[in-house]
Scaffold this active site. Structure first.
Site, PDB file in Angstrom:
ATOM      1  N   THR A 299       0.854  -1.181   0.000  1.00 45.72           N
ATOM      2  CA  THR A 299       0.000   0.000   0.000  1.00 45.72           C
ATOM      3  C   THR A 299       0.894   1.237   0.000  1.00 45.72           C
ATOM      4  OG1 THR A 299      -1.882   1.044   1.076  1.00 45.72           O
ATOM      5  CG2 THR A 299      -0.355  -0.104   2.531  1.00 45.72           C
TER       6      THR A 299
ATOM      7  N   LYS B   4       3.565   1.129  -3.825  1.00 45.45           N
ATOM      8  CA  LYS B   4       3.032   0.411  -4.991  1.00 45.45           C
ATOM      9  C   LYS B   4       3.903   0.558  -6.242  1.00 45.45           C
ATOM     10  CE  LYS B   4      -1.745   0.743  -3.408  1.00 45.45           C
ATOM     11  NZ  LYS B   4      -3.125   1.105  -3.766  1.00 45.45           N
TER      12      LYS B   4
ATOM     13  N   GLY C 192      -8.250  13.799 -10.088  1.00 43.04           N
ATOM     14  CA  GLY C 192      -6.907  13.396  -9.673  1.00 43.04           C
ATOM     15  C   GLY C 192      -6.210  12.575 -10.729  1.00 43.04           C
TER      16      GLY C 192
ATOM     17  N   ARG D 267      -5.610  19.142 -10.771  1.00 45.73           N
ATOM     18  CA  ARG D 267      -5.086  20.473 -10.461  1.00 45.73           C
ATOM     19  C   ARG D 267      -3.926  20.784 -11.411  1.00 45.73           C
ATOM     20  NH1 ARG D 267      -3.210  20.681  -4.346  1.00 45.73           N
ATOM     21  NH2 ARG D 267      -1.771  19.159  -5.207  1.00 45.73           N
ATOM     22  N   THR D 268      -2.999  19.836 -11.546  1.00 43.67           N
ATOM     23  CA  THR D 268      -1.899  19.981 -12.502  1.00 43.67           C
ATOM     24  C   THR D 268      -2.346  19.331 -13.809  1.00 43.67           C
ATOM     25  OG1 THR D 268      -0.443  19.650 -10.602  1.00 43.67           O
ATOM     26  CG2 THR D 268       0.591  19.604 -12.787  1.00 43.67           C
TER      27      THR D 268
ATOM     28  N   LEU E   6     -12.275   7.233  -3.232  1.00 42.84           N
ATOM     29  CA  LEU E   6     -11.417   6.055  -3.065  1.00 42.84           C
ATOM     30  C   LEU E   6     -10.860   5.981  -1.643  1.00 42.84           C
ATOM     31  CD1 LEU E   6      -9.290   5.804  -6.338  1.00 42.84           C
ATOM     32  CD2 LEU E   6     -11.658   5.140  -5.941  1.00 42.84           C
TER      33      LEU E   6
HETATM   34  P1  ATR Z   1      -1.917   8.785  -5.081  1.00 45.09           P
HETATM   35  O1  ATR Z   1      -0.998   7.624  -5.279  1.00 45.09           O
HETATM   36  O2  ATR Z   1      -2.707   8.762  -3.793  1.00 45.09           O
HETATM   37  O3  ATR Z   1      -2.769   9.070  -6.265  1.00 45.09           O
HETATM   38  P2  ATR Z   1      -0.181  10.929  -5.893  1.00 45.09           P
HETATM   39  O4  ATR Z   1       0.340  10.115  -7.016  1.00 45.09           O
HETATM   40  O5  ATR Z   1       0.763  11.761  -5.082  1.00 45.09           O
HETATM   41  O6  ATR Z   1      -0.934  10.024  -4.818  1.00 45.09           O
HETATM   42  O7  ATR Z   1      -1.341  11.851  -6.464  1.00 45.09           O
HETATM   43  C1  ATR Z   1      -2.085  12.696  -5.645  1.00 45.09           C
HETATM   44  C2  ATR Z   1      -3.236  13.285  -6.459  1.00 45.09           C
HETATM   45  O8  ATR Z   1      -4.068  14.046  -5.593  1.00 45.09           O
HETATM   46  C3  ATR Z   1      -2.793  14.226  -7.558  1.00 45.09           C
HETATM   47  O9  ATR Z   1      -3.720  14.167  -8.610  1.00 45.09           O
HETATM   48  C4  ATR Z   1      -2.849  15.586  -6.853  1.00 45.09           C
HETATM   49  O10 ATR Z   1      -2.987  16.688  -7.727  1.00 45.09           O
HETATM   50  P3  ATR Z   1      -1.667  17.323  -8.440  1.00 45.09           P
HETATM   51  O11 ATR Z   1      -1.230  16.331  -9.466  1.00 45.09           O
HETATM   52  O12 ATR Z   1      -2.119  18.586  -9.021  1.00 45.09           O
HETATM   53  O13 ATR Z   1      -0.659  17.491  -7.332  1.00 45.09           O
HETATM   54  C5  ATR Z   1      -4.102  15.396  -6.053  1.00 45.09           C
HETATM   55  N1  ATR Z   1      -4.250  16.284  -4.887  1.00 45.09           N
HETATM   56  C6  ATR Z   1      -3.672  16.155  -3.674  1.00 45.09           C
HETATM   57  N2  ATR Z   1      -4.078  17.117  -2.847  1.00 45.09           N
HETATM   58  C7  ATR Z   1      -4.964  17.880  -3.530  1.00 45.09           C
HETATM   59  C8  ATR Z   1      -5.762  19.026  -3.227  1.00 45.09           C
HETATM   60  N3  ATR Z   1      -5.735  19.589  -2.008  1.00 45.09           N
HETATM   61  N4  ATR Z   1      -6.556  19.524  -4.185  1.00 45.09           N
HETATM   62  C9  ATR Z   1      -6.600  18.963  -5.417  1.00 45.09           C
HETATM   63  N5  ATR Z   1      -5.871  17.884  -5.776  1.00 45.09           N
HETATM   64  C10 ATR Z   1      -5.068  17.343  -4.842  1.00 45.09           C
END
Ligand code: ATR
Length: 270
Positions: free
Chosen positions: A62, A66, A128, A153-154, A216
């Protein structure tokens, strides 16, 4: 000797996986042990090698392991290849390690079988574009939605994911702002925002009347996104506990060749 399994993660203290797999084992009469091990990324390869050297049969991985697990195994299933991440490792008879990813199928099983949510011909939005999102896009596209939007967001990360998955079906990337005026029957939160109690910056009105929201992530209290869904009038707004149980069931099946029954386990967790 009892077959040994484990979940590796960091942090791992609150993992529900040992309880879930214990119940699966009891229910199906399988002799096995399943423990949670705190494993930091910098010692992951060593911990994995030690576990299998000591006779271990399988490992779940986890957050945040991963992607490392994806790199560490000898073979990958098709769905693990697409997701770029491995949550289930099985030691094969020849000693090699097979990596699978059961997160996507776990989500689909919870949505479609447990909750009765249709995906076929529906308008679906995924929020996301990180690892969690990558694990679910393949199975979602296979379920043939009318539209699949991926907003992040990105935006460049959503765009890259669009390119990666376009061979499996039609997928459109977007910023959160550009979603304005659109409506979706199902909105899935795959951002890690819930883990810090926040919410992606999405406009109100994106959810169709009678729409469904699925986070999720899961926590004791309803997540910020589950609350948002309820405020937006969702027919159903739920967290990822069902997905957790179903991904575990598919992992158990890969390891033991028998599919456990999940409803009693799920009921116990809710
Ligand atoms: P995971 O494996 O849980 O998906 P990750 O690969 O770090 O973790 O991705 C986190 C995701 O949550 C990304 O899409 C991130 O957006 P960015 O790519 O713009 O960083 C998103 N995310 C995390 N915190 C956020 C927030 N407060 N508002 C919007 N998007 C968020």
């Amino acid at each position: 000797m009892t077959d040994r399994y484990a979940v590796f993660g960091f942090p791992i203290g609150h993992s529900l996986s040992p309880i879930i797999h214990r119940q699966f084992a009891d229910q199906t009469g399988q002799q096995l042990s399943y423990e949670a091990q705190e494993v930091k990324p910098d010692v992951f390869n060593e911990a994995l090698a030690d576990f299998f050297k000591a006779g271990g049969k399988g490992v779940n991985c986890t957050v945040p392991l991963k992607e490392l697990a994806y790199e560490a195994v000898d073979q990958l299933t098709q769905r693990a290849k697409f997701s770029g991440a491995v949550n289930t490792i099985k030691r094969l008879d020849d000693g090699s390690l097979l990596g699978d990813n059961t997160d996507g199928i776990g989500l689909l099983t919870d949505l479609c079988t447990n909750l009765g949510v249709e995906i076929d011909d529906q308008r679906v939005l995924v929020l996301g574009a990180g690892g969690a999102s990558r694990g679910i896009l393949g199975p979602l596209l296979e379920a043939k939605p009318r539209q699949l939007y991926l907003a992040n967001r990105t935006v460049s990360k959503a765009k890259a994911m669009e390119v990666l998955f376009s061979s499996l079906g039609r997928i459109q990337s977007s910023s959160y702002e550009d979603l304005a005026g659109k409506q979706f029957d199902l909105i899935i939160n795959a951002t890690s925002a819930s883990l810090s109690g926040s919410l992606p910056e999405i406009a109100n009105g994106l959810l169709s009347p009678n729409g469904v929201c699925y986070d999720l992530a899961y926590s004791e209290q309803p997540t910020a996104f589950v609350c948002w869904g309820m405020q937006e009038g969702a027919r159903l707004s739920v967290d990822g506990r069902g997905m957790l149980v179903e991904q575990a069931a598919h992992a158990f099946h890969l390891w033991r060749g028998v599919m456990p029954e999940t409803s009693a386990v799920l009921k116990g967790l809710k």
